[in-house]
Design a protein around this motif. Structure first.
Motif, PDB file in Angstrom:
ATOM      1  N   LEU A 151      -3.578  -0.122  -6.092  1.00  0.00           N
ATOM      2  CA  LEU A 151      -4.057   0.500  -5.281  1.00  0.00           C
ATOM      3  C   LEU A 151      -5.571   0.331  -5.173  1.00  0.00           C
ATOM      4  O   LEU A 151      -6.213  -0.104  -4.057  1.00  0.00           O
ATOM      5  N   MET A 152      -6.663   0.545  -5.833  1.00  0.00           N
ATOM      6  CA  MET A 152      -8.024  -0.352  -6.266  1.00  0.00           C
ATOM      7  C   MET A 152      -7.561  -2.078  -5.806  1.00  0.00           C
ATOM      8  O   MET A 152      -8.230  -2.270  -5.224  1.00  0.00           O
ATOM      9  N   ASP A 153      -6.776  -2.378  -6.707  1.00  0.00           N
ATOM     10  CA  ASP A 153      -6.250  -4.262  -6.635  1.00  0.00           C
ATOM     11  C   ASP A 153      -6.125  -4.447  -4.537  1.00  0.00           C
ATOM     12  O   ASP A 153      -6.596  -5.072  -3.543  1.00  0.00           O
ATOM     13  N   ILE A 154      -4.733  -3.223  -4.056  1.00  0.00           N
ATOM     14  CA  ILE A 154      -4.806  -3.805  -2.478  1.00  0.00           C
ATOM     15  C   ILE A 154      -5.978  -3.639  -1.717  1.00  0.00           C
ATOM     16  O   ILE A 154      -6.678  -3.802  -1.126  1.00  0.00           O
ATOM     17  N   GLU A 155      -7.138  -2.379  -1.751  1.00  0.00           N
ATOM     18  CA  GLU A 155      -8.479  -2.089  -1.162  1.00  0.00           C
ATOM     19  C   GLU A 155      -9.582  -3.026  -1.360  1.00  0.00           C
ATOM     20  O   GLU A 155      -9.775  -3.547  -0.679  1.00  0.00           O
ATOM     21  N   ARG A 156      -9.880  -3.354  -2.746  1.00  0.00           N
ATOM     22  CA  ARG A 156     -10.378  -5.083  -2.801  1.00  0.00           C
ATOM     23  C   ARG A 156      -9.840  -5.633  -2.140  1.00  0.00           C
ATOM     24  O   ARG A 156     -10.407  -6.894  -0.977  1.00  0.00           O
ATOM     25  N   ARG A 184       0.952  -1.097   0.034  1.00  0.00           N
ATOM     26  CA  ARG A 184      -0.160   0.105   0.265  1.00  0.00           C
ATOM     27  C   ARG A 184       1.130   1.480  -0.220  1.00  0.00           C
ATOM     28  O   ARG A 184       0.317   2.001  -0.384  1.00  0.00           O
ATOM     29  N   THR A 185       1.589   1.011   0.872  1.00  0.00           N
ATOM     30  CA  THR A 185       2.697   2.260   0.642  1.00  0.00           C
ATOM     31  C   THR A 185       3.881   2.543  -0.429  1.00  0.00           C
ATOM     32  O   THR A 185       4.171   4.058  -1.126  1.00  0.00           O
ATOM     33  N   TYR A 186       4.082   1.097  -1.232  1.00  0.00           N
ATOM     34  CA  TYR A 186       4.356   1.805  -2.495  1.00  0.00           C
ATOM     35  C   TYR A 186       3.715   2.255  -3.642  1.00  0.00           C
ATOM     36  O   TYR A 186       4.200   3.308  -4.607  1.00  0.00           O
ATOM     37  N   ALA A 187       2.392   1.650  -3.840  1.00  0.00           N
ATOM     38  CA  ALA A 187       1.457   1.458  -4.252  1.00  0.00           C
ATOM     39  C   ALA A 187       1.216   3.835  -4.347  1.00  0.00           C
ATOM     40  O   ALA A 187       1.251   4.309  -5.342  1.00  0.00           O
ATOM     41  N   SER A 242      -0.205  10.392 -17.214  1.00  0.00           N
ATOM     42  CA  SER A 242      -1.279   9.788 -16.898  1.00  0.00           C
ATOM     43  C   SER A 242      -1.465   8.467 -17.455  1.00  0.00           C
ATOM     44  O   SER A 242      -1.696   7.242 -15.994  1.00  0.00           O
ATOM     45  N   LYS A 243      -1.093   7.976 -17.754  1.00  0.00           N
ATOM     46  CA  LYS A 243      -0.824   6.224 -17.935  1.00  0.00           C
ATOM     47  C   LYS A 243      -0.146   5.483 -16.844  1.00  0.00           C
ATOM     48  O   LYS A 243      -0.639   4.600 -15.716  1.00  0.00           O
ATOM     49  N   LEU A 244       1.018   6.194 -15.858  1.00  0.00           N
ATOM     50  CA  LEU A 244       1.759   6.337 -14.697  1.00  0.00           C
ATOM     51  C   LEU A 244       0.315   5.892 -13.784  1.00  0.00           C
ATOM     52  O   LEU A 244       1.081   5.522 -12.812  1.00  0.00           O
ATOM     53  N   ILE A 245      -0.311   7.110 -13.474  1.00  0.00           N
ATOM     54  CA  ILE A 245      -0.986   7.036 -12.783  1.00  0.00           C
ATOM     55  C   ILE A 245      -2.255   6.567 -12.948  1.00  0.00           C
ATOM     56  O   ILE A 245      -2.276   5.526 -11.472  1.00  0.00           O
ATOM     57  N   LYS A 246      -2.306   5.930 -13.831  1.00  0.00           N
ATOM     58  CA  LYS A 246      -4.173   5.085 -13.556  1.00  0.00           C
ATOM     59  C   LYS A 246      -3.023   4.145 -13.341  1.00  0.00           C
ATOM     60  O   LYS A 246      -4.029   3.011 -12.968  1.00  0.00           O
ATOM     61  N   ALA A 247      -1.725   3.219 -13.327  1.00  0.00           N
ATOM     62  CA  ALA A 247      -1.499   1.601 -13.340  1.00  0.00           C
ATOM     63  C   ALA A 247      -0.782   1.687 -12.137  1.00  0.00           C
ATOM     64  O   ALA A 247      -1.335   0.635 -10.821  1.00  0.00           O
ATOM     65  N   ALA A 248      -0.577   3.256 -10.757  1.00  0.00           N
ATOM     66  CA  ALA A 248      -0.563   3.218  -9.892  1.00  0.00           C
ATOM     67  C   ALA A 248      -2.285   3.398  -8.978  1.00  0.00           C
ATOM     68  O   ALA A 248      -2.456   2.507  -7.999  1.00  0.00           O
ATOM     69  N   GLU A 249      -3.333   3.891  -9.851  1.00  0.00           N
ATOM     70  CA  GLU A 249      -4.761   3.558  -9.570  1.00  0.00           C
ATOM     71  C   GLU A 249      -4.949   2.195  -9.283  1.00  0.00           C
ATOM     72  O   GLU A 249      -6.012   1.622  -8.223  1.00  0.00           O
ATOM     73  N   ALA A 250      -4.685   1.519 -10.682  1.00  0.00           N
ATOM     74  CA  ALA A 250      -5.233  -0.107 -10.372  1.00  0.00           C
ATOM     75  C   ALA A 250      -4.445  -0.596  -9.631  1.00  0.00           C
ATOM     76  O   ALA A 250      -5.054  -1.896  -8.839  1.00  0.00           O
ATOM     77  N   GLU A 305     -14.880  -4.666  -1.513  1.00  0.00           N
ATOM     78  CA  GLU A 305     -15.673  -2.980  -2.225  1.00  0.00           C
ATOM     79  C   GLU A 305     -16.296  -2.224  -1.744  1.00  0.00           C
ATOM     80  O   GLU A 305     -16.884  -0.911  -2.426  1.00  0.00           O
ATOM     81  N   GLY A 306     -17.330  -3.001  -1.146  1.00  0.00           N
ATOM     82  CA  GLY A 306     -18.460  -1.799  -0.122  1.00  0.00           C
ATOM     83  C   GLY A 306     -18.241  -0.892   1.244  1.00  0.00           C
ATOM     84  O   GLY A 306     -18.816  -0.516   1.450  1.00  0.00           O
ATOM     85  N   SER A 307     -16.717  -1.430   1.124  1.00  0.00           N
ATOM     86  CA  SER A 307     -16.384  -0.243   2.461  1.00  0.00           C
ATOM     87  C   SER A 307     -15.487   1.323   2.445  1.00  0.00           C
ATOM     88  O   SER A 307     -15.708   1.965   1.232  1.00  0.00           O
TER      89      SER A 307
END
Length: 195
Positions: free
Chosen positions: A81-86, A4-7, A71-79, A91-93
């Motif tokens: 972070l979403m995986d870590i959140e899941r 999480r910290t790395y992402a 923008s592509k690099l940011i989207k990769a980081a968002e993906a 998903e409902g949290s």
């Protein structure tokens, strides 16, 4: 360092870089437009202002490419972070900030993302730069576009202009200026008439 910290550090670094690059672009384009307008005020340097204005679309293209890459690099980081959140909270949290932001029902066509807004700014600046270059190049004063005498005054009106230099500033006492205005000075009061 956990995932999480790395992402998050990866996301934060590229998001701040994107904003810094866009801010530099805005500053650079503002300086170019300001310099172009100042140079265009001088009749001898109008072509240089056109060169400055034509730089804006070129710089807009380069900065657009940089923004797309970031923008592509940011989207990769968002993906990531979403995986870590899941994995961690589901998903409902309420702690699933990136997942909730990317749900299809929350997005509409008229949402303005950073990418859409930046591309709009790049397009507008490019268009204004091209138009300004065309205007600066096409409105050359007669003294520069041909038919001029050795003094820089168009041959057709060279007998009409009289210059009387004063200790502080040379003035046109009667005749044609390079901006298409006839200037008549009466003492310190100038009267400007359009021909």
């Amino acid at each position: 360092m956990d995932d999480r910290t790395y992402a998050w550090n990866y996301f934060s670094a590229h998001a701040s870089q994107r904003m810094a690059v866009f801010q530099f672009y805005i500053t650079l384009v503002t300086a170019i437009f300001g310099g172009g307008v100042l140079i265009a005020g001088s009749a001898d340097s109008r072509r240089w202002s056109a060169v400055l204005f034509i730089l804006v679309p070129f710089l807009s293209f380069i900065f657009d490419r940089l923004d797309r890459r970031t923008s592509k690099l940011i989207k990769a980081a968002e993906a990531a972070l979403m995986d870590i959140e899941r994995e961690s909270s589901g998903e409902g949290s309420l702690r699933s900030i990136f997942i909730r932001d990317h749900t299809p029902d929350r997005r509409t066509y008229f949402d303005f993302s950073y990418s859409r807004c930046f591309r709009l700014v790049f397009w507008v600046a490019s268009t204004v730069g091209i138009v300004a270059a065309c205007i600066a190049n096409s409105t050359l004063p007669p003294a520069l576009s041909g038919g001029n005498t050795s003094s820089g005054i168009p041959a057709s009106i060279s007998g009409v202009c009289e210059y009387s230099p004063t200790p502080s500033l040379p003035r046109c006492t009667r005749g044609y200026s390079e901006h298409g205005l006839c200037l008549y000075y009466s003492g310190d009061l100038s009267i400007v008439l359009r021909e």
